[in-house]
Design a protein around this motif. Structure first.
Motif, PDB file in Angstrom:
ATOM      1  N   TRP A  17     -60.209  -8.862   2.694  1.00 38.95           N
ATOM      2  CA  TRP A  17     -60.070  -8.964   1.240  1.00 38.95           C
ATOM      3  C   TRP A  17     -60.637  -7.716   0.553  1.00 38.95           C
ATOM      4  O   TRP A  17     -61.636  -7.147   0.993  1.00 38.95           O
ATOM      5  CB  TRP A  17     -60.777 -10.210   0.720  1.00 38.95           C
ATOM      6  N   ASP A  18     -60.011  -7.356  -0.558  1.00 35.60           N
ATOM      7  CA  ASP A  18     -60.381  -6.119  -1.232  1.00 35.60           C
ATOM      8  C   ASP A  18     -61.844  -6.091  -1.661  1.00 35.60           C
ATOM      9  O   ASP A  18     -62.495  -5.047  -1.612  1.00 35.60           O
ATOM     10  CB  ASP A  18     -59.497  -5.918  -2.472  1.00 35.60           C
ATOM     11  N   GLU A  19     -62.364  -7.253  -2.082  1.00 30.44           N
ATOM     12  CA  GLU A  19     -63.721  -7.261  -2.617  1.00 30.44           C
ATOM     13  C   GLU A  19     -64.776  -6.945  -1.564  1.00 30.44           C
ATOM     14  O   GLU A  19     -65.928  -6.639  -1.886  1.00 30.44           O
ATOM     15  CB  GLU A  19     -64.037  -8.613  -3.276  1.00 30.44           C
ATOM     16  N   GLN A  20     -64.392  -6.977  -0.279  1.00 30.00           N
ATOM     17  CA  GLN A  20     -65.354  -6.618   0.768  1.00 30.00           C
ATOM     18  C   GLN A  20     -65.516  -5.105   0.905  1.00 30.00           C
ATOM     19  O   GLN A  20     -66.411  -4.646   1.607  1.00 30.00           O
ATOM     20  CB  GLN A  20     -64.910  -7.215   2.109  1.00 30.00           C
ATOM     21  N   ARG A  21     -64.625  -4.350   0.265  1.00 29.33           N
ATOM     22  CA  ARG A  21     -64.681  -2.887   0.243  1.00 29.33           C
ATOM     23  C   ARG A  21     -64.660  -2.313   1.657  1.00 29.33           C
ATOM     24  O   ARG A  21     -65.403  -1.389   1.996  1.00 29.33           O
ATOM     25  CB  ARG A  21     -65.929  -2.390  -0.494  1.00 29.33           C
ATOM     26  N   ILE A  22     -63.780  -2.870   2.471  1.00 29.10           N
ATOM     27  CA  ILE A  22     -63.655  -2.367   3.842  1.00 29.10           C
ATOM     28  C   ILE A  22     -62.246  -1.864   4.133  1.00 29.10           C
ATOM     29  O   ILE A  22     -61.997  -1.335   5.209  1.00 29.10           O
ATOM     30  CB  ILE A  22     -64.011  -3.456   4.881  1.00 29.10           C
ATOM     31  N   ALA A  23     -61.328  -2.044   3.172  1.00 33.54           N
ATOM     32  CA  ALA A  23     -59.945  -1.653   3.413  1.00 33.54           C
ATOM     33  C   ALA A  23     -59.253  -1.430   2.075  1.00 33.54           C
ATOM     34  O   ALA A  23     -59.649  -2.005   1.067  1.00 33.54           O
ATOM     35  CB  ALA A  23     -59.207  -2.729   4.200  1.00 33.54           C
ATOM     36  N   PRO A  24     -58.205  -0.607   2.043  1.00 35.36           N
ATOM     37  CA  PRO A  24     -57.431  -0.427   0.822  1.00 35.36           C
ATOM     38  C   PRO A  24     -56.823  -1.750   0.374  1.00 35.36           C
ATOM     39  O   PRO A  24     -56.678  -2.680   1.170  1.00 35.36           O
ATOM     40  CB  PRO A  24     -56.345   0.570   1.241  1.00 35.36           C
ATOM     41  N   PRO A  25     -56.435  -1.845  -0.895  1.00 34.45           N
ATOM     42  CA  PRO A  25     -55.828  -3.091  -1.380  1.00 34.45           C
ATOM     43  C   PRO A  25     -54.645  -3.516  -0.514  1.00 34.45           C
ATOM     44  O   PRO A  25     -53.766  -2.712  -0.212  1.00 34.45           O
ATOM     45  CB  PRO A  25     -55.376  -2.725  -2.797  1.00 34.45           C
ATOM     46  N   LEU A  26     -54.638  -4.759  -0.116  1.00 34.13           N
ATOM     47  CA  LEU A  26     -53.574  -5.270   0.751  1.00 34.13           C
ATOM     48  C   LEU A  26     -52.215  -5.098   0.090  1.00 34.13           C
ATOM     49  O   LEU A  26     -52.026  -5.375  -1.087  1.00 34.13           O
ATOM     50  CB  LEU A  26     -53.819  -6.749   1.050  1.00 34.13           C
ATOM     51  N   GLY A  27     -51.254  -4.677   0.878  1.00 35.21           N
ATOM     52  CA  GLY A  27     -49.908  -4.447   0.360  1.00 35.21           C
ATOM     53  C   GLY A  27     -49.713  -3.040  -0.146  1.00 35.21           C
ATOM     54  O   GLY A  27     -48.592  -2.563  -0.234  1.00 35.21           O
ATOM     55  N   HIS A  28     -50.812  -2.363  -0.500  1.00 39.61           N
ATOM     56  CA  HIS A  28     -50.740  -0.961  -0.906  1.00 39.61           C
ATOM     57  C   HIS A  28     -51.220  -0.053   0.213  1.00 39.61           C
ATOM     58  O   HIS A  28     -51.166   1.156   0.108  1.00 39.61           O
ATOM     59  CB  HIS A  28     -51.586  -0.734  -2.156  1.00 39.61           C
TER      60      HIS A  28
ATOM     61  N   GLU B 106     -50.043  -1.812 -11.190  1.00 36.82           N
ATOM     62  CA  GLU B 106     -50.334  -1.744 -12.614  1.00 36.82           C
ATOM     63  C   GLU B 106     -50.279  -0.317 -13.146  1.00 36.82           C
ATOM     64  O   GLU B 106     -50.613  -0.077 -14.306  1.00 36.82           O
ATOM     65  CB  GLU B 106     -51.731  -2.324 -12.895  1.00 36.82           C
ATOM     66  N   GLY B 107     -49.881   0.631 -12.319  1.00 31.30           N
ATOM     67  CA  GLY B 107     -49.838   2.018 -12.751  1.00 31.30           C
ATOM     68  C   GLY B 107     -51.150   2.734 -12.544  1.00 31.30           C
ATOM     69  O   GLY B 107     -51.289   3.913 -12.869  1.00 31.30           O
ATOM     70  N   GLU B 108     -52.146   2.036 -11.979  1.00 31.72           N
ATOM     71  CA  GLU B 108     -53.458   2.641 -11.740  1.00 31.72           C
ATOM     72  C   GLU B 108     -53.346   3.697 -10.644  1.00 31.72           C
ATOM     73  O   GLU B 108     -52.692   3.506  -9.628  1.00 31.72           O
ATOM     74  CB  GLU B 108     -54.451   1.561 -11.317  1.00 31.72           C
ATOM     75  N   VAL B 109     -53.990   4.835 -10.870  1.00 33.95           N
ATOM     76  CA  VAL B 109     -54.060   5.883  -9.860  1.00 33.95           C
ATOM     77  C   VAL B 109     -55.467   5.859  -9.273  1.00 33.95           C
ATOM     78  O   VAL B 109     -56.435   6.235  -9.937  1.00 33.95           O
ATOM     79  CB  VAL B 109     -53.771   7.272 -10.466  1.00 33.95           C
ATOM     80  N   PRO B 110     -55.636   5.369  -8.036  1.00 36.54           N
ATOM     81  CA  PRO B 110     -56.985   5.211  -7.461  1.00 36.54           C
ATOM     82  C   PRO B 110     -57.608   6.543  -7.065  1.00 36.54           C
ATOM     83  O   PRO B 110     -56.912   7.514  -6.781  1.00 36.54           O
ATOM     84  CB  PRO B 110     -56.734   4.339  -6.228  1.00 36.54           C
ATOM     85  N   ASN B 111     -58.913   6.572  -7.054  1.00 38.12           N
ATOM     86  CA  ASN B 111     -59.656   7.725  -6.564  1.00 38.12           C
ATOM     87  C   ASN B 111     -59.765   7.573  -5.044  1.00 38.12           C
ATOM     88  O   ASN B 111     -60.715   6.989  -4.514  1.00 38.12           O
ATOM     89  CB  ASN B 111     -61.051   7.763  -7.199  1.00 38.12           C
ATOM     90  N   LEU B 112     -58.780   8.086  -4.349  1.00 40.14           N
ATOM     91  CA  LEU B 112     -58.683   7.813  -2.920  1.00 40.14           C
ATOM     92  C   LEU B 112     -59.803   8.449  -2.112  1.00 40.14           C
ATOM     93  O   LEU B 112     -60.289   7.868  -1.144  1.00 40.14           O
ATOM     94  CB  LEU B 112     -57.321   8.269  -2.396  1.00 40.14           C
ATOM     95  N   ARG B 113     -60.203   9.640  -2.475  1.00 42.70           N
ATOM     96  CA  ARG B 113     -61.265  10.294  -1.708  1.00 42.70           C
ATOM     97  C   ARG B 113     -62.538   9.447  -1.727  1.00 42.70           C
ATOM     98  O   ARG B 113     -63.183   9.227  -0.693  1.00 42.70           O
ATOM     99  CB  ARG B 113     -61.541  11.695  -2.256  1.00 42.70           C
ATOM    100  N   ARG B 114     -62.909   8.953  -2.897  1.00 41.87           N
ATOM    101  CA  ARG B 114     -64.124   8.142  -2.997  1.00 41.87           C
ATOM    102  C   ARG B 114     -63.944   6.807  -2.275  1.00 41.87           C
ATOM    103  O   ARG B 114     -64.809   6.371  -1.516  1.00 41.87           O
ATOM    104  CB  ARG B 114     -64.466   7.901  -4.467  1.00 41.87           C
ATOM    105  N   LEU B 115     -62.785   6.153  -2.508  1.00 47.78           N
ATOM    106  CA  LEU B 115     -62.567   4.833  -1.918  1.00 47.78           C
ATOM    107  C   LEU B 115     -62.490   4.893  -0.397  1.00 47.78           C
ATOM    108  O   LEU B 115     -63.068   4.050   0.295  1.00 47.78           O
ATOM    109  CB  LEU B 115     -61.292   4.211  -2.488  1.00 47.78           C
TER     110      LEU B 115
END
Length: 598
Positions: free
Chosen positions: A252-263, A288-297
């Motif tokens: 699950w995304d809230e565990q902050r161990i993986a990118p959002p599921l499906g994305h 939703e059009g959000e551009v994530p900060n991939l390097r940080r995530l």
């Protein structure tokens, strides 16, 4: 699986960076070279990745004058990643790959999926249903792990041997036009190279298809960025810890161990001969059009999962040495967008293949089988077009028709389980998550791939009934090659040292007799096999619904076979020992009347 994984130190592959290198042309059809002038090529292939050399090989074998252009100094230099190539790419792809000795790194006999419900408490559920039980495993494989660079070099060398000319350190920056059709290419050095037909195999980041007005730039929600770590690890440790399995983790995304599921995906671990790859990927833009900060995530995800995942922390991390870290982008959901999927793949004088045509697999993140299939089809259509002197868009559209009629290509670009993971996340529904994982990377996958596989098997038998024996030889030969690193163009690597092992002469004689007998039976029964396969092909559409009905029974059977592995493992070891001690020539393709294998 993703086709951008990091490869460092893979020494297999000949040095191909010699501009102007040309092999001896081999004419295998009645197609005469159509070049009337020395500076005019029949076909120019742009790109020497996985697709380009296949198209070049097929066209050169047909007697055409072929030039293959590659921007790197050495073939594969800019594709320094790795991947798992599924078995169907080898079975139904180009014959020179199936019947050859390509540089594979490790056979794959299954996927272990970890459904992480709570990583802090260690609440993890395992789906390891997608397995080939012993004694078939590990000789019979679901696929083969390979580094891109040596594999592309191997393919390119085969194309050169077939008669294609290869120029490296050459970037194509524009197209030549003549009377409204593509008539060649322009290089970064200002060269104007004329061609009757251009095959564009640049890959997912190519510019020619856009310049030609055939394609358009893909939106960021269908482009994924991969974060890849390459670890050096002793082969005995890889063998013991990972064996021949891929390992995927979903959480699950809230565990902050993986990118959002499906994305994106969770942790994906690929074992190679003496290395391990860790990869996560995520689309460049969310719904939703959000551009994530991939390097940080990605750093956060990586640090969390490697610190908390028990088997990585306790087994892999103490034995793995980080060798390199890489980022790479690729298209992933192009096939799910009808507008993008239906964009043309041809124009007057030009054909697009592989990733250039948006043929990346939506679930497995692997474009290699589709690259091989599409390049094979493109070469076939190119020969037909040049034979009749018609490279118009109308004639070349038969390429698009054959792509649409290819069962595995169409399945691979329209499968939705990976995309649908986002709905499990939205609903926070564990059963929904498990279902999508099971249907995408577990045994449930056969509820939607059985029909494409059945159709391809039946079509292959219609074309060549003897291919069944070729498939058997391939699995045994590939495993022998894996044991001894026995590949073509291996930079002078000596023949395998098998020590004082004695050949299993009686078993070899029986194996050889069995395959030769199968060859004779299939040859004699060829007309009957072709007719039966043609009659059965329409019934292949029932394979998926039949598998949905039979899946519980199939899963029970597989679980039963796995439980029997204490009994079947010794037999598997005997098969491996037989292959280890055998004369490898018994696994080679039979010699044809022209003296060539196949």
């Amino acid at each position: 699986m993703i086709s951008f994984y990091l490869q460092v130190g893979a020494g297999v592959g000949a040095f191909l960076g010699r501009p102007g290198c040309k092999g001896e042309t081999v004419n295998e059809s009645n197609v005469d070279s159509l070049s009337a002038r020395h500076d005019l090529y029949d076909v120019v292939v742009v790109g020497a990745g996985f697709a380009g050399p296949v198209a070049a090989y097929r066209c050169a074998r047909a007697g055409l004058r072929v030039l293959m252009l590659e921007r790197s100094e050495r073939v594969g230099e800019k594709v320094i990643s790795g991947l798992t190539i599924p078995f169907y790419g080898f079975l139904f792809g180009p014959d020179f790959i199936r019947d050859g000795n390509p540089p594979i790194e490790r056979p794959v006999d299954g996927i272990i999926n970890y459904i992480i419900k709570d990583i802090d408490s260690g609440d993890i559920e395992v789906d390891d249903s997608l397995r080939i039980p012993k004694p078939l495993s590990p000789v019979i494989a679901f696929g083969y792990n390979a580094y891109c660079r040596p594999f592309c070099q191997w393919e390119a060398e085969k194309a050169v041997e077939a008669g294609a000319e290869l120029r490296t350190s050459t970037t194509v920056v524009d197209l030549l036009w003549e009377e409204g059709r593509v008539a060649g290419v322009v290089t970064d050095r200002g060269e104007r190279i004329r061609a009757r037909l251009v095959i564009d195999a640049e890959g997912s980041q190519g510019i020619l298809a856009v310049k030609a007005g055939v394609r358009e730039k893909y939106p960021p929600e269908v482009i994924s960025l991969a974060d890849v770590y390459d670890y050096r690890m002793a082969k005995e440790d890889v063998d013991r810890i990972l064996g021949h399995t891929l390992r995927f983790c979903w959480g699950w995304d809230e565990q902050r161990i993986a990118p959002p599921l499906g994305h994106g995906n969770g942790l994906m671990v690929w074992p190679y001969r003496e290395s391990v790859h860790f990869c996560q990927d995520q689309c460049l833009r969310l719904d939703e059009g959000e551009v994530p900060n991939l390097r940080r995530l990605f750093k956060e995800y990586h640090d969390n999962i490697t610190a908390k995942l028990p088997w990585w922390k306790e087994e892999v991390a103490p034995r793995a040495e980080l060798r390199a870290h890489m980022w790479e982008g690729f298209e992933i959901f192009v096939g799910l967008d009808r507008h993008l999927r239906e964009m043309p793949s041809v124009t007057d004088g030009m054909i697009l293949v592989g990733d250039t045509a948006g043929l990346e697999s939506t679930e497995l993140c692997d474009g290699v089988p589709a690259a091989w299939f599409s390049a094979d089809i493109a070469a076939e259509v190119a020969v037909e077009a040049l034979r009749v002197g018609d490279v118009s868009r109308d004639f070349l559209r038969r390429y698009e028709e054959r792509i649409r009629d290819h069962p595995i290509i169409q399945w691979s670009i329209t499968a939705t389980n990976r995309y649908n993971l986002r709905f499990a996340q939205q609903h926070h529904d564990l059963e929904e998550l498990k279902r999508y994982v099971h249907n995408g990377w577990g045994l449930g996958g056969f509820t939607h791939i059985s029909t494409p596989l059945a159709k391809m098997i039946l079509r292959s038998l219609q074309e060549d009934p003897e291919i069944l024996a070729s498939w058997i030889r391939m699995f045994f030969r590939y495993f022998y090659n894996w044991l001894y690193e026995r590949y073509d163009y291996s930079e002078g690597k000596p023949a395998p040292d098998r020590g004082k092992m004695t050949e299993p002469k009686a078993a070899q004689a029986a194996f050889r007799a069995l395959l030769r007998g199968l060859d004779l039976v299939l040859r004699a029964a060829g007309p009957l096999v072709r007719t039966a396969a043609r009659i059965m092909e329409p019934l292949a559409s029932l394979a998926n619904p039949a598998m949905r009905l039979l899946l519980p029974a199939v899963e029970a059977l597989v679980r039963g076979l796995v439980r029997l592995e204490p009994v079947t493992a010794p037999l598997s070891e005997k098969v491996v020992d037989f292959i280890r001690r055998a004369d490898p020539s018994i696994f080679d393709p039979p010699r044809g009347r022209d003296g060539k294998a196949g």
